[in-house]
Design a protein around this motif. Structure first.
Motif, PDB file in Angstrom:
ATOM      1  N   GLN A  12       0.842  -1.195   0.000  1.00 19.17           N
ATOM      2  CA  GLN A  12       0.000   0.000   0.000  1.00 19.17           C
ATOM      3  C   GLN A  12       0.879   1.247   0.000  1.00 19.17           C
ATOM      4  OE1 GLN A  12      -3.447  -0.156  -0.160  1.00 19.17           O
ATOM      5  NE2 GLN A  12      -2.992  -2.340  -0.473  1.00 19.17           N
ATOM      6  N   PRO A  13       0.367   2.382  -0.474  1.00 13.34           N
ATOM      7  CA  PRO A  13       1.176   3.610  -0.458  1.00 13.34           C
ATOM      8  C   PRO A  13       1.331   4.162   0.956  1.00 13.34           C
ATOM      9  CG  PRO A  13      -1.030   4.075  -1.251  1.00 13.34           C
ATOM     10  CD  PRO A  13      -0.940   2.577  -1.125  1.00 13.34           C
ATOM     11  N   ILE A  14       2.397   4.901   1.152  1.00  8.84           N
ATOM     12  CA  ILE A  14       2.623   5.624   2.409  1.00  8.84           C
ATOM     13  C   ILE A  14       1.955   6.992   2.288  1.00  8.84           C
ATOM     14  CG2 ILE A  14       4.379   6.542   3.979  1.00  8.84           C
ATOM     15  CD1 ILE A  14       6.326   4.488   2.746  1.00  8.84           C
ATOM     16  N   GLU A  15       1.385   7.471   3.368  1.00  6.81           N
ATOM     17  CA  GLU A  15       0.748   8.786   3.341  1.00  6.81           C
ATOM     18  C   GLU A  15       1.733   9.852   2.876  1.00  6.81           C
ATOM     19  OE1 GLU A  15      -1.363  12.076   6.314  1.00  6.81           O
ATOM     20  OE2 GLU A  15      -0.889  10.076   7.089  1.00  6.81           O
ATOM     21  N   GLU A  16       1.263  10.743   2.008  1.00  2.00           N
ATOM     22  CA  GLU A  16       2.081  11.852   1.515  1.00  2.00           C
ATOM     23  C   GLU A  16       1.452  13.187   1.911  1.00  2.00           C
ATOM     24  OE1 GLU A  16       2.821  11.779  -2.641  1.00  2.00           O
ATOM     25  OE2 GLU A  16       3.820   9.817  -2.629  1.00  2.00           O
ATOM     26  N   ILE A  17       2.309  14.121   2.320  1.00  2.00           N
ATOM     27  CA  ILE A  17       1.878  15.484   2.582  1.00  2.00           C
ATOM     28  C   ILE A  17       2.850  16.426   1.893  1.00  2.00           C
ATOM     29  CG2 ILE A  17       0.712  14.959   4.766  1.00  2.00           C
ATOM     30  CD1 ILE A  17       3.178  15.842   6.261  1.00  2.00           C
ATOM     31  N   VAL A  36       5.370   8.808   7.199  1.00  2.00           N
ATOM     32  CA  VAL A  36       4.828   9.837   6.310  1.00  2.00           C
ATOM     33  C   VAL A  36       5.922  10.310   5.358  1.00  2.00           C
ATOM     34  CG1 VAL A  36       5.377  11.793   7.846  1.00  2.00           C
ATOM     35  CG2 VAL A  36       3.464  11.969   6.229  1.00  2.00           C
ATOM     36  N   ILE A  37       5.519  10.705   4.166  1.00  2.00           N
ATOM     37  CA  ILE A  37       6.429  11.300   3.185  1.00  2.00           C
ATOM     38  C   ILE A  37       6.091  12.772   3.063  1.00  2.00           C
ATOM     39  CG2 ILE A  37       7.208  11.283   0.788  1.00  2.00           C
ATOM     40  CD1 ILE A  37       5.851   8.378   0.764  1.00  2.00           C
ATOM     41  N   VAL A  38       7.087  13.625   3.189  1.00  6.21           N
ATOM     42  CA  VAL A  38       6.897  15.050   2.938  1.00  6.21           C
ATOM     43  C   VAL A  38       7.492  15.333   1.565  1.00  6.21           C
ATOM     44  CG1 VAL A  38       7.079  17.371   3.868  1.00  6.21           C
ATOM     45  CG2 VAL A  38       7.214  15.400   5.418  1.00  6.21           C
ATOM     46  N   LYS A  39       6.617  15.427   0.567  1.00  4.64           N
ATOM     47  CA  LYS A  39       7.070  15.588  -0.814  1.00  4.64           C
ATOM     48  C   LYS A  39       7.764  16.935  -1.011  1.00  4.64           C
ATOM     49  CE  LYS A  39       6.502  13.552  -4.085  1.00  4.64           C
ATOM     50  NZ  LYS A  39       7.417  12.606  -4.771  1.00  4.64           N
ATOM     51  N   SER A 212       5.028   0.927   0.438  1.00  7.75           N
ATOM     52  CA  SER A 212       6.190   1.212  -0.397  1.00  7.75           C
ATOM     53  C   SER A 212       6.122   2.609  -0.995  1.00  7.75           C
ATOM     54  CB  SER A 212       6.307   0.174  -1.521  1.00  7.75           C
ATOM     55  OG  SER A 212       5.211   0.265  -2.409  1.00  7.75           O
ATOM     56  N   VAL A 213       7.282   3.092  -1.417  1.00  5.15           N
ATOM     57  CA  VAL A 213       7.376   4.403  -2.061  1.00  5.15           C
ATOM     58  C   VAL A 213       8.682   4.480  -2.838  1.00  5.15           C
ATOM     59  CG1 VAL A 213       8.558   5.500  -0.097  1.00  5.15           C
ATOM     60  CG2 VAL A 213       7.219   6.898  -1.688  1.00  5.15           C
ATOM     61  N   ILE A 214       8.694   5.284  -3.882  1.00  9.81           N
ATOM     62  CA  ILE A 214       9.935   5.651  -4.564  1.00  9.81           C
ATOM     63  C   ILE A 214      10.207   7.107  -4.229  1.00  9.81           C
ATOM     64  CG2 ILE A 214      11.076   6.034  -6.776  1.00  9.81           C
ATOM     65  CD1 ILE A 214       9.597   3.636  -7.873  1.00  9.81           C
ATOM     66  N   VAL A 220      11.303  13.622   1.667  1.00 11.73           N
ATOM     67  CA  VAL A 220      11.738  13.258   3.015  1.00 11.73           C
ATOM     68  C   VAL A 220      10.757  12.226   3.581  1.00 11.73           C
ATOM     69  CG1 VAL A 220      12.106  14.100   5.368  1.00 11.73           C
ATOM     70  CG2 VAL A 220      12.863  15.476   3.421  1.00 11.73           C
ATOM     71  N   LEU A 221      11.281  11.134   4.095  1.00 10.32           N
ATOM     72  CA  LEU A 221      10.462  10.045   4.637  1.00 10.32           C
ATOM     73  C   LEU A 221      10.739   9.879   6.124  1.00 10.32           C
ATOM     74  CD1 LEU A 221       8.706   7.418   4.408  1.00 10.32           C
ATOM     75  CD2 LEU A 221      10.820   6.225   3.759  1.00 10.32           C
ATOM     76  N   PHE A 222       9.668   9.805   6.905  1.00 13.04           N
ATOM     77  CA  PHE A 222       9.782   9.480   8.324  1.00 13.04           C
ATOM     78  C   PHE A 222       9.526   7.989   8.509  1.00 13.04           C
ATOM     79  CE2 PHE A 222       7.403   9.104  12.500  1.00 13.04           C
ATOM     80  CZ  PHE A 222       8.550   9.096  13.293  1.00 13.04           C
ATOM     81  N   VAL A 223      10.569   7.266   8.975  1.00 16.00           N
ATOM     82  CA  VAL A 223      10.449   5.844   9.298  1.00 16.00           C
ATOM     83  C   VAL A 223      10.418   5.734  10.821  1.00 16.00           C
ATOM     84  CG1 VAL A 223      11.449   3.542   9.067  1.00 16.00           C
ATOM     85  CG2 VAL A 223      11.769   5.229   7.234  1.00 16.00           C
TER      86      VAL A 223
END
Length: 280
Positions: A12-17, A36-39, A212-214, A220-223
């Motif tokens: 599934q996709p990771i939430e993006e903001i 979360v991904i901060v695009k 998953s995400v590319i 920036v990705l928060f793990v």
């Protein structure tokens, strides 16, 4: 059997903001241990605008670094010492001449080596909630892999150059991620190699829920702490990890990890059963 594409299909996709501030980050993601991904957050950083192989070659000093190749986690792999600039020259030559090159530079304490670069990044939204931050750089060719592992610290990962793929899995699936007994500083590794998967040995692995995400340059990705993640470079890439510890974790988790690592180096804890010993 390589099951990377199979995992990606079921993930599934990771939430993006598109933006973040310290308060909303703490409330919605940090406290909840939610990825979360901060695009594009890092697109305006000096690092994203300036850093490339020529930039590193023009830095004033050279330093000794440690290299890996192939899959750091699941392969029989060890660190090897090299010169930073010699490595960058080899990587640049491989890129320019389309050569096969597998070595990559991992967990480089870049701001200890080159403190003048500290103002090239801005993790302030994260560092507002941490007492100590271990910031490291990752530099390497396309195809490099860090197999599934779970870091004991919260991690904010900034993609500076090139693209990288992340597959992540929550702590709810710890048992069926098949943790390794090998020692690895600040983390737990998985015994599962998704590039050479053994379904008989790990029968419940594919029942896990993956995201998953590319990551593209500037993302920036928060793990969250203890979440499992697999990382693969799609392009030649430069990335920065910020492993952050709260005040409580500095005097509990981080202190404990340093003691364990010290015992390991002296041969008292999991001697020769680790990922860290330098290959002769």
């Amino acid at each position: 059997m390589n099951i990377v594409s199979q995992i990606l299909k079921q993930s599934q996709p990771i939430e993006e903001i598109s933006s973040i501030d310290a308060t909303s980050f703490k409330k919605n993601y940090f406290n909840k241990k939610k990825p979360v991904i901060v695009k594009g957050l890092a697109k305006e950083w000096k690092s994203t605008k300036k850093w490339n192989l020529d930039f590193f070659l023009n830095l004033k000093d050279d330093k000794d670094v440690y290299l890996l190749s192939d899959n750091f986690i699941q392969d029989d792999n060890r660190y090897r010492k090299a010169s930073f600039k010699d490595y960058i020259k080899q990587l640049k030559d491989a890129e320019d001449n389309n050569k096969n090159f597998k070595d990559y530079l991992t967990t480089l304490d870049i701001f200890e080596y080159y403190p003048e670069l500290k103002d090239h990044i801005d993790f302030s939204f994260f560092e507002a909630h941490t007492k100590v931050n271990d910031i490291t750089a990752w530099i390497g060719p396309a195809g490099t892999i860090s197999g599934f592992h779970a870091d004991t610290a919260n991690n904010v990962y900034a993609q500076i150059r090139g693209k990288k793929m992340f597959i992540i899995c929550s702590t709810a699936f710890n048992k069926t991620m098949y943790p390794s007994s090998k020692h690895i500083y600040g983390a737990v590794a998985s015994d599962v190699d998704i590039n050479s998967f053994d379904s008989d040995k790990f029968p419940k692995f594919m029942d896990n829920d993956f995201k998953s995400v590319i990551l593209e340059p500037g993302d920036v990705l928060f793990v969250p702490q203890n979440w499992w993640h697999y990382v693969q470079a799609i392009d030649p890439s430069i990335s920065i990890s910020n492993f952050g510890y709260t005040k409580f974790e500095v005097y509990s988790l981080k202190f404990k990890e340093r003691i364990i690592q010290s015992l390991h180096k002296r041969g008292y804890y999991k001697a020769n059963n680790c990922f860290c010993c330098e290959k002769n």
